[in-house]
Design a protein around this motif. Structure first.
Motif, short mmCIF file in Angstrom:
data_model
loop_
_atom_site.label_atom_id
_atom_site.label_comp_id
_atom_site.label_asym_id
_atom_site.label_seq_id
_atom_site.Cartn_x
_atom_site.Cartn_y
_atom_site.Cartn_z
N PRO B 18 0.79 -1.24 0.12
CA PRO B 18 0.07 -0.01 -0.12
C PRO B 18 0.72 1.46 0.02
O PRO B 18 0.56 2.17 -0.46
N ALA B 19 1.97 1.20 0.84
CA ALA B 19 2.97 2.52 0.74
C ALA B 19 3.36 2.91 -0.78
O ALA B 19 3.29 3.94 -1.08
N LEU B 20 3.70 1.67 -1.36
CA LEU B 20 4.29 1.91 -2.58
C LEU B 20 3.17 2.22 -3.54
O LEU B 20 3.46 3.15 -4.52
N HIS B 21 1.93 1.91 -3.16
CA HIS B 21 0.77 2.12 -4.30
C HIS B 21 0.70 3.63 -4.11
O HIS B 21 0.31 4.52 -4.92
N SER B 22 0.46 4.34 -2.81
CA SER B 22 0.29 5.72 -2.63
C SER B 22 1.49 6.45 -3.16
O SER B 22 1.11 7.69 -3.89
N GLN B 23 2.64 6.17 -3.00
CA GLN B 23 3.72 6.59 -3.96
C GLN B 23 3.58 6.71 -5.29
O GLN B 23 3.63 7.73 -5.85
N TYR B 24 3.14 5.68 -5.74
CA TYR B 24 3.16 5.49 -7.28
C TYR B 24 1.88 6.40 -7.73
O TYR B 24 1.80 7.09 -8.86
N SER B 25 0.71 6.37 -6.80
CA SER B 25 -0.25 7.29 -7.34
C SER B 25 0.00 8.63 -7.21
O SER B 25 -0.49 9.45 -8.28
N THR B 26 1.00 9.10 -6.52
CA THR B 26 1.37 10.54 -6.43
C THR B 26 2.17 10.88 -7.78
O THR B 26 1.67 12.04 -8.39
N GLN B 27 2.93 9.90 -8.21
CA GLN B 27 3.47 10.12 -9.48
C GLN B 27 2.49 9.84 -10.49
O GLN B 27 3.11 10.74 -11.73
N VAL B 28 1.64 9.20 -10.54
CA VAL B 28 0.74 9.23 -11.60
C VAL B 28 0.22 10.38 -11.92
O VAL B 28 -0.12 11.11 -12.91
N SER B 29 -0.36 11.13 -10.82
CA SER B 29 -0.97 12.31 -10.69
C SER B 29 0.11 13.60 -11.53
O SER B 29 -0.34 14.13 -12.29
N ILE B 30 1.25 13.47 -11.09
CA ILE B 30 2.25 14.07 -11.52
C ILE B 30 2.31 14.15 -12.95
O ILE B 30 2.39 15.04 -13.80
N LEU B 31 2.71 12.95 -13.03
CA LEU B 31 2.64 12.57 -14.79
C LEU B 31 1.32 13.04 -15.65
O LEU B 31 1.50 13.32 -16.78
N SER B 32 0.35 12.69 -15.12
CA SER B 32 -0.88 13.05 -15.67
C SER B 32 -1.01 14.63 -15.81
O SER B 32 -1.29 15.12 -16.75
N ALA B 33 -0.56 15.54 -15.16
CA ALA B 33 -0.52 16.97 -15.03
C ALA B 33 0.35 17.28 -16.07
O ALA B 33 0.45 18.15 -16.77
N MET B 34 1.51 16.43 -16.35
CA MET B 34 2.48 16.85 -16.86
C MET B 34 2.09 16.63 -18.55
O MET B 34 2.24 17.42 -19.33
N GLU B 35 1.46 15.91 -18.73
CA GLU B 35 0.85 15.35 -19.86
C GLU B 35 -0.27 16.37 -20.24
O GLU B 35 -0.45 16.91 -21.46
N LEU B 36 -0.83 16.98 -19.38
CA LEU B 36 -2.19 17.73 -19.69
C LEU B 36 -1.31 19.07 -20.18
O LEU B 36 -1.73 19.89 -21.11
N ILE B 37 -0.35 19.41 -19.46
CA ILE B 37 0.31 20.71 -19.83
C ILE B 37 1.07 20.60 -21.28
O ILE B 37 0.93 21.51 -22.14
N TRP B 38 1.64 19.32 -21.48
CA TRP B 38 2.34 19.28 -22.72
C TRP B 38 1.33 19.31 -23.89
O TRP B 38 1.61 19.95 -24.76
N ASN B 39 0.31 18.77 -23.85
CA ASN B 39 -0.70 18.56 -24.88
C ASN B 39 -1.27 20.12 -24.91
O ASN B 39 -1.47 20.32 -26.29
N LEU B 40 -1.44 20.68 -24.14
CA LEU B 40 -2.07 22.37 -24.20
C LEU B 40 -0.97 22.87 -24.72
O LEU B 40 -1.25 23.82 -25.99
N CYS B 41 0.28 22.92 -24.66
CA CYS B 41 1.36 23.72 -25.29
C CYS B 41 1.65 23.33 -26.68
O CYS B 41 1.71 23.89 -27.61
N GLU B 42 1.21 21.76 -26.88
CA GLU B 42 1.23 21.61 -28.37
C GLU B 42 0.00 22.13 -29.20
O GLU B 42 0.51 22.43 -30.15
#
Lengths: 353, 543
Positions: B18-42
Motif C-alpha cells: 500500500p505504501a508503494l501504491h500511494s507513492q506511485y499514485s502521487t507520481q501518476v498524478s504528477i505525470l498526468s499533470a505533465m501530460e495535460l500541460i504538454w498537450n496544451l502547449c502542443e
C-alpha cells in the motif's frame, strides 16, 4: 546489466533512482504470433524475479532449473527456478569467489567476469585473474588457481570436459587442464601484432579444435588449436568491443557476434547460401539436430579456410536501427535473444526464415 | 511520451504494497499533470491552432485528460437498463458538456423509447443536437459561414426554450440552456465539470465556438474566477495552464520549473519550443540560452544515475556551447566499479576525441590494477592510453620484483609482450632482459651474451640496472667455453669502469663488502676472460 529503476522525486531538484538489479525469468510464449521479420508480436510475460546484488556480468543455466550468476561484486550465486509456483530462490552462494588478494592494499572488489557450466561443475573467472572450479552441491571451491593470469580474465568456456579455454586483457587465449595439479596453462596462444584484449570465446560445437574469439577492436579471430599459436583468420568486424561470440549450437556454420557499437552480426559459412536449412528444433539442450547440409562441411572446416573467395561467407547485421551497445546474446534453434544498453530485450523466433 | 505504462504498473503493485501504491499514485498524478500541460502547449504553441480548429483541439484535450467521470459513465452504460439508472441524466449531461453529441443522443434515444409520451420533446432536442454547427477541420467552410450558421441555430434553440417546449422535463430544459451557453446552467453542473478548464472549454463550445487564440486569455481568466468563485485559490497546475492560455511561454517554463522537482519535463518542453523557433533567444546571464541551460541541468542530473548516464552523453552532444565541457567534467566522475563499465566510458571518450579523459581514466584504472598487484591489467590499460610513462612505471615494478625475488613474476605477460614492448624504453628493456634469461636457460650462450652487451651499450638498460646485468654476465664469463669475444670483453670492462667511476667517493665508502666484492669478482672474471680470449683469437685455427 539492466537495472529496474524506481523513480523518486526530491525537493532539492534532483532525481534519485534506487538501484535494483534483478534476475528475471520471462516466458516468450508460443509461435503463432509472429510479425514480418519473425519478431514476436506479443509481450513477453514476466514469470518471476529476484533481487541481485551487484551487476550481472554473466549467467548460465546449470540444468533445467538452476542458473549460475556472476556478479560485479565477485560473488557467484546459484539460483533455483521453481517451476511449480514460478519463484526464484538463491540456492548456493560463493561470496568473494573473486577478490583482490591483499585486502589491506586492495582497491575495490574484483568482478566475476565469466561463468561456464558443465553439470555439476562450474568454472568462473574474474578481474582478479583467478580461476575457480565449483561443484553445485559443495560449499567450498573444488579448486582455485590464484593469479592464473596477471591480467583480467574476460571469459571462459569448456574445451573438453576436463579442459577450459580462457581469454584475457592482453590478447591471450589459454588452455588449462583441470586434471593437472600445476597452476600453469597447458598452452598459450597470442594474437599477432598488438595485444588487443580479448573479451569473448566460444568453441565450435562439433569440431573441438575450432575456437572463435572476439577482441576489443571488434575483430573476430578464428583459431585452430591443434596447430600454431596464432589465429588462423582475423576478420574485421565491429567498430568497438565485441562482447559475445556464439556458434549456433546445432548449426555451427552460423556464428553470431554482438558489440558495443550496437550491432549484432550473423556470420553464415554454409556452402549453399541460397538454401537455408529448415529447422526441426524443439529439442532439449542435450539433443542436437543437424541441418540438411552435410554435417561437417568437409574435412577442413569452413571457418578455418583462409581463402575468402573460395567459401563465400555471408554476413548480416541483424539490427536495423542500432543505438546503444548490444551486451549479450544467446541462440537456440531458430530463436535469437539479445539485450542492449537501451534497457531492451529482443526476441527473434524465426532466425532462418 | 509513454505515460500510459505507469497505469499498468499500479494494479500489480497495489496488491503487494500500500505504501508503494500511494507513492506511485502521487507520481501518476504528477505525470498526468505533465501530460495535460504538454498537450496544451502542443495545441497552443506548436500547432498554433487557429480559430475554428482551436476549439476542436481543446475539446479533444479535455476529453483525453479529464477522466474523473469515466467510472460513472462506464457504470451507467454497462448497466442493464441505463435509462433507469439514477445517474443516467448525469451521464447525459457529461456528454453534452464535453460536446459528445452522438453519445448523448444515443442515450437519449433509449430514454425516448422508454417514455413514448414525450417523444416529440426528445425528437426536438435530438434534432437540435444533431444540427449544432461545429468548426470544420478542412476548408469546407469559412469562419464567417460557420458563425452565421451557428447564430441561426442558437436562435432556434432560444425559440424552443422560450416556447416552453422542454418545460415539463427539468433535465432536458437544463440541457437546452447549456446548449445556449447559459453560464449559470453550466455552472450548476460543477461537479461534472470537475475543473475550471473543462468549464472554459464548455463555455467556449456553446458561446464562442470560433474563439481566436488571442482571445483565450480573457475567457480563461473569467472561467477560473467563475468556477473557483473565490472559495479556493489557484494551485500550481492552474497557474501553469493560465500562463499557457495567455501565451506566456516563458512564464509556463518558469512556473513548471518551480512546481516540478526535476528538470525532465521542462528541459524537453523548452527543447521542443526552441526547435519550433518559438522562444526568443534572449541570452541568459552566463551566455548560453535557456534551452541549453535546462538541457545541461537535466543531463547533469542523469549522470548521477548508474545506468542513465549513457543518455546524458547524448544530451550533452546536443548542447553546442557548453555540452562538451560539461561532458568532459562529468565523464571523469562516473564511478567505475567494473572494467566493463570503464571500457564503455572510454569508448564514448574516444568517439569524441576526448584524449585527456581517455588518458586520465586509463591512468586511474592502471593505478587501481597496480595497487591490486595486477600487473598485466595495469599494462593493458597503459597500452590502451598509449601511456609510456605508466608503462615505464610498471616495468620498474617488475624489475624491482625480480631484484627482490630473483625470478620474474607473471612470465606469461613478459614473454608475450609483442609490439607493445615498444611503448616505453623500460618495457623494451624488460622484454629483452627476459629474453636474455630465456636464451640462457636454453643454453644459447653466445646469443645471450650478445643481447646482454647490447642492452648496456645501446643504453636500453637503465643505469641502476647495470650492476645486475654485469653480475648476470658472471656465469657467462666463468663458462668453460669462451663466450665473449675480446672486443665484447673490452666493452664490458668499459661498462664496469663507467659504473664505478660514476660513483662518488662517499658512495664508495657506503658500499658494503658485498658490493666491493662483486666489483672485484667482476674485474677478475673479465680479466681472466680477456686473457683466454686473446689466446684463443690469436691461435691460427680461430675456432
Amino acid at each position: 546489466p539492466r537495472p529496474d529503476p524506481t523513480l523518486h522525486t526530491t525537493k532539492t531538484g534532483g532525481v534519485i533512482f534506487v538501484q535494483d538489479n534483478r534476475i528475471s525469468i520471462w516466458s516468450v510464449g508460443d509461435l503463432g504470433n509472429v510479425g514480418l521479420n519473425g519478431e514476436y508480436q506479443g509481450e513477453p510475460q514476466l514469470l518471476c524475479d529476484i533481487r541481485h546484488n551487484g551487476d550481472v556480468m554473466d549467467m548460465q543455466f546449470l540444468d533445467q532449473e538452476r542458473i549460475v550468476v556472476a556478479s560485479s561484486t565477485g560473488t557467484v550465486t546459484v539460483f533455483h527456478h521453481h517451476q511449480n509456483n514460478q519463484t526464484l530462490s538463491a540456492n548456493q552462494r560463493w561470496e568473494k569467489a573473486h577478490s583482490h588478494v591483499d585486502q589491506d592494499t586492495s582497491c575495490g572488489g574484483a568482478a566475476c567476469t565469466g561463468v561456464i557450466c558443465n553439470n555439476p561443475e562450474i568454472v568462473t573467472v574474474g578481474e582478479d585473474g583467478r580461476i575457480n572450479l565449483f561443484r553445485a552441491d559443495q560449499k567450498d571451491a573444488v579448486r582455485t588457481i590464484d593469479n592464473a593470469d596477471s591480467s583480467t580474465l574476460h571469459a571462459v568456456t569448456f574445451l573438453r570436459t576436463t579442459e577450459i579455454l580462457t581469454v584475457n586483457s592482453i590478447g591471450q587465449l589459454k588452455i588449462w587442464d583441470l586434471r593437472q595439479q600445476r597452476n600453469e596453462p597447458s598452452q598459450i596462444f597470442s594474437l599477432t601484432g598488438d595485444r588487443v584484449p580479448l573479451h569473448c570465446v566460444d568453441r565450435h560445437p562439433n569440431q573441438q579444435h575450432v575456437v572463435a574469439t572476439g577482441g576489443q577492436d571488434g575483430m573476430l579471430s578464428v583459431w585452430d588449436i591443434r596447430q600454431g599459436t596464432m589465429p588462423v583468420s582475423l576478420l574485421n568486424a565491429h567498430e568497438a568491443e565485441m562482447w559475445e561470440v556464439h556458434f549456433h549450437p546445432s548449426n555451427p556454420d552460423h556464428l553470431f557476434t554482438c558489440s558495443e557499437d550496437g550491432s549484432l552480426w550473423h556470420w553464415d559459412t554454409s556452402t549453399d547460401v541460397a538454401e537455408k536449412p529448415s529447422f526441426l528444433h524443439q529439442g532439449g539442450r542435450s539433443t542436437t539436430y543437424f541441418s540438411h547440409n552435410t554435417i561437417n562441411q568437409s574435412v577442413v572446416s569452413a571457418w578455418l579456410s583462409n581463402d575468402p573467395t573460395k567459401d563465400r561467407m555471408e554476413i548480416t547485421n541483424l539490427i536495423p536501427n542500432q543505438t546503444l551497445s548490444v551486451n549479450s546474446l544467446d541462440i537456440l534453434g531458430p530463436c535469437l535473444v539479445y539485450g542492449t544498453d537501451a534497457e531492451a530485450i529482443y526476441v527473434n523466433r524465426q532466425l532462418f526464415a | 511520451m509513454c505515460f500510459f505504462l505507469i497505469f499498468l504498473i499500479l494494479p500489480s503493485v497495489s496488491a503487494r504494497d500500500p505504501a508503494l501504491h500511494s507513492q506511485y499514485s502521487t507520481q501518476v498524478s504528477i505525470l498526468s499533470a505533465m501530460e495535460l500541460i504538454w498537450n496544451l502547449c502542443e495545441i497552443l504553441f506548436v500547432e498554433a491552432a487557429a480559430a475554428g480548429p482551436l476549439l476542436l483541439r481543446l475539446l479533444d484535450w479535455v476529453r483525453l485528460h479529464v477522466c474523473d467521470v469515466d467510472n460513472m459513465v462506464r457504470e451507467v452504460l454497462s448497466s442493464e437498463n441505463p435509462s433507469k439508472h439514477e445517474l443516467f441524466w448525469n451521464v447525459v449531461d457529461v456528454f453534452v458538456l464535453q460536446g459528445r453529441m452522438d453519445e448523448a443522443r444515443h442515450l437519449l434515444a433509449k430514454e425516448a423509447s422508454a417514455n413514448p409520451t414525450s417523444v416529440n420533446m426528445y425528437k426536438t432536442l435530438d434534432d437540435l443536437m444533431k444540427k449544432m454547427p461545429v468548426p470544420s477541420l478542412g476548408n469546407t467552410q469559412t469562419l464567417t459561414e460557420m458563425e452565421l450558421k451557428w447564430q441561426h441555430w442558437h436562435e432556434e434553440c432560444q425559440r424552443y426554450l422560450q416556447d416552453g417546449t422542454f418545460a415539463s422535463n427539468s433535465h432536458m430544459e437544463s440541457i437546452c440552456k447549456i446548449l445556449l451557453g447559459d453560464e449559470d446552467a453550466i455552472l450548476e453542473k460543477k461537479e461534472l465539470l470537475a475543473t475550471w478548464y473543462q468549464f472554459l472549454v464548455t463555455r467556449l463550445l456553446y458561446s464562442h465556438p470560433t474563439v481566436k487564440p488571442m482571445e483565450l486569455r480573457f475567457y480563461a481568466q473569467s472561467s477560473m474566477d467563475l468556477f473557483l468563485g473565490g472559495e479556493s485559490s489557484p494551485e500550481p497546475l492552474d497557474t501553469i495552464l493560465m500562463a499557457a492560455f495567455e501565451f506566456e511561454m516563458h512564464q509556463v517554463i518558469k512556473e513548471c520549473s518551480i512546481a516540478l522537482s526535476n528538470w525532465w519535463f521542462v528541459a524537453h518542453l523548452t527543447d521542443l519550443l526552441d526547435h519550433c523557433k518559438l522562444l526568443q533567444s534572449h541570452n541568459l546571464y552566463f551566455g548560453s540560452n535557456m534551452r541549453e541551460f535546462l538541457l545541461l541541468e537535466y543531463a547533469s542530473g542523469l549522470f548521477s544515475h548508474h545506468s542513465l548516464w549513457q543518455l546524458g552523453v547524448d544530451y550533452f552532444d546536443h548542447c553546442p556551447e557548453y555540452g562538451r565541457v560539461y561532458l568532459e567534467l562529468h565523464i571523469e566522475r562516473i564511478p567505475l566499479n567494473t572494467e566493463q563499465k570503464a571500457l564503455k566510458v572510454l569508448r564514448i571518450c574516444e568517439q569524441r576525441q576526448m584524449h585527456e579523459q581517455v588518458r586520465s581514466i586509463c591512468k586511474i584504472m592502471a593505478m587501481k590494477a597496480l595497487r591490486n598487484n595486477r600487473l598485466g591489467s595495469a599494462l593493458s590499460w597503459s597500452i590502451r592510453a598509449k601511456d609510456a610513462a605508466f608503462a615505464t612505471l610498471i616495468s620498474d615494478r617488475f624489475l624491482k620484483d625480480y631484484c627482490e625475488r630473483g625470478c620474474f613474476s607473471d612470465l606469461d605477460l613478459i614473454d608475450n609482450l609483442g609490439p607493445s614492448m615498444l611503448l616505453s624504453d623500460r618495457l623494451t628493456f624488460l622484454g629483452k632482459y627476459r629474453e636474455f634469461h630465456r636464451l640462457y636457460g636454453e643454453k644459447r650462450f653466445s646469443e645471450a651474451a650478445k643481447l646482454l652487451l647490447m642492452l648496456m651499450t645501446a643504453h636500453i638498460a637503465p643505469c641502476s640496472f647495470w650492476m645486475t646485468l654485469l653480475t648476470d654476465a658472471l656465469p657467462l664469463l666463468e663458462q668453460k667455453e669462451v663466450i665473449f669475444s675480446a672486443e665484447q670483453t673490452y666493452e664490458l670492462m668499459r661498462c664496469l669502469e663507467d659504473l664505478t667511476a660514476g660513483k662518488s667517493d662517499k658512495q664508495k665508502f657506503q658500499d658494503d663488502d658485498v658490493e666491493t666484492m662483486k666489483v672485484e669478482m667482476l674485474r677478475l672474471a673479465l680479466a681472466r676472460n680477456l686473457a683466454r680470449v686473446i689466446v684463443k683469437e690469436g691461435t691460427l685455427e680461430g675456432s
